[in-house]
Write a protein that holds these residues in place. Structure first.
Motif, PDB file in Angstrom:
ATOM      1  N   VAL A 194       0.842  -1.189   0.000  1.00 15.32           N
ATOM      2  CA  VAL A 194       0.000   0.000   0.000  1.00 15.32           C
ATOM      3  C   VAL A 194       0.881   1.244   0.000  1.00 15.32           C
ATOM      4  CG1 VAL A 194      -1.820   1.260   1.203  1.00 15.32           C
ATOM      5  CG2 VAL A 194      -1.777  -1.258   1.272  1.00 15.32           C
ATOM      6  N   ASP A 195       0.601   2.156  -0.919  1.00 14.86           N
ATOM      7  CA  ASP A 195       1.284   3.442  -0.964  1.00 14.86           C
ATOM      8  C   ASP A 195       0.589   4.378   0.025  1.00 14.86           C
ATOM      9  OD1 ASP A 195       2.398   5.891  -1.486  1.00 14.86           O
ATOM     10  OD2 ASP A 195       2.235   5.736  -3.675  1.00 14.86           O
ATOM     11  N   LEU A 196       1.273   4.711   1.099  1.00 12.32           N
ATOM     12  CA  LEU A 196       0.645   5.526   2.142  1.00 12.32           C
ATOM     13  C   LEU A 196       0.365   6.955   1.679  1.00 12.32           C
ATOM     14  CD1 LEU A 196       2.503   4.379   5.383  1.00 12.32           C
ATOM     15  CD2 LEU A 196       0.313   3.604   4.457  1.00 12.32           C
ATOM     16  N   LYS A 197       0.993   7.379   0.601  1.00  9.23           N
ATOM     17  CA  LYS A 197       0.673   8.699   0.075  1.00  9.23           C
ATOM     18  C   LYS A 197      -0.723   8.706  -0.540  1.00  9.23           C
ATOM     19  CE  LYS A 197       5.459  10.016  -0.955  1.00  9.23           C
ATOM     20  NZ  LYS A 197       6.417  10.396  -2.026  1.00  9.23           N
ATOM     21  N   GLU A 198      -1.109   7.572  -1.134  1.00  4.14           N
ATOM     22  CA  GLU A 198      -2.430   7.451  -1.750  1.00  4.14           C
ATOM     23  C   GLU A 198      -3.485   6.961  -0.755  1.00  4.14           C
ATOM     24  OE1 GLU A 198      -3.015   8.564  -4.579  1.00  4.14           O
ATOM     25  OE2 GLU A 198      -1.176   8.501  -5.771  1.00  4.14           O
ATOM     26  N   THR A 199      -3.089   6.065   0.123  1.00  2.00           N
ATOM     27  CA  THR A 199      -4.017   5.476   1.095  1.00  2.00           C
ATOM     28  C   THR A 199      -3.425   5.613   2.487  1.00  2.00           C
ATOM     29  OG1 THR A 199      -4.597   3.850  -0.607  1.00  2.00           O
ATOM     30  CG2 THR A 199      -5.440   3.439   1.601  1.00  2.00           C
TER      31      THR A 199
END
Length: 219
Positions: A194-199
């Motif tokens: 999971v990309d924490l910038k997006e989610t």
């Protein structure tokens, strides 16, 4: 059973137990014939407790589209006319540790269109399910949606697609910034980073229903 057979079985049991680090052999010397009791050691007990703690008490909460929940918010049903996804977000927020929610596909006419994944608290559920960058998860046709992009899973076996009656374990591993989907029928696990910038945290589980009568329950 004669004494020699008992000794043979005891020897086999000792060998099995000695090869398994999770067990201890305890003999009751007060008995003429030793009574054997098997206990898990402390290390294994801790592992088992940790594994059991992964199962969380979550339920359906925020809905968008033609979806109805039962009185306990543990069952979601699509009541529309197959004109788009019904989206159901979970109640609990996840920002740490490793948590697991089990879902059962109770009824469906289009298992390949079902979706299981996550979104973030500030996501706009009015957007199309697949176009929201905060959405990441799996569809039943062996495909994935990752932050607005679609891709196929390498395995294209028909048996790997979602089916009626499947029980799916969705694990939110916040410590590793990834989610996992395990199908109990196929005994296969898929993992997505999971990309924490997006989610960003906190996460919620997200389920998508597509066809009239589709029903998914939390078990």
């Amino acid at each position: 059973m004669n004494l020699e057979e008992w000794r043979t079985q005891l020897s086999e049991l000792r060998n099995n137990i000695d090869s398994a680090i999770s067990c201890n052999l305890i003999k009751d010397k007060r008995s003429p014939i030793y009574i054997i009791k098997i206990e898990a050691d402390n290390a294994v007990n801790q592992i088992l407790k940790k594994q059991l703690s992964y199962k969380v008490d979550d339920r359906f909460c925020l809905i968008r589209g033609p979806v109805q929940l039962d009185c306990n918010a543990m069952r979601s049903i699509y009541v529309g006319d197959d004109d788009g996804y019904g989206r159901i977000r979970g109640q609990q927020k996840y920002s740490q540790s490793r948590s697991m929610i089990r879902f059962k596909i109770e009824k469906t006419r289009s298992p390949q269109a079902l979706f299981f994944g996550i979104t973030t608290s500030n996501a706009n559920l009015d957007q199309r399910l697949w176009s929201d960058p905060a959405t990441i998860g799996w569809c039943g046709d062996n495909s994935i949606w990752v932050h607005g992009y679609h891709d196929d899973i390498k395995s294209q076996s028909v048996d790997d697609r979602f089916q009626f009656g499947d029980i799916l374990q969705l694990t939110l591993n916040c410590d590793r910034n990834q989610i996992e989907l395990y199908n109990e029928r196929t005994d296969k696990t898929h993992i997505q980073c999971v990309d924490l910038k997006e989610t960003p945290f906190p996460w919620h589980f997200l389920v998508g229903l597509f066809s009239n009568g589709d029903c998914v329950t939390i078990v």
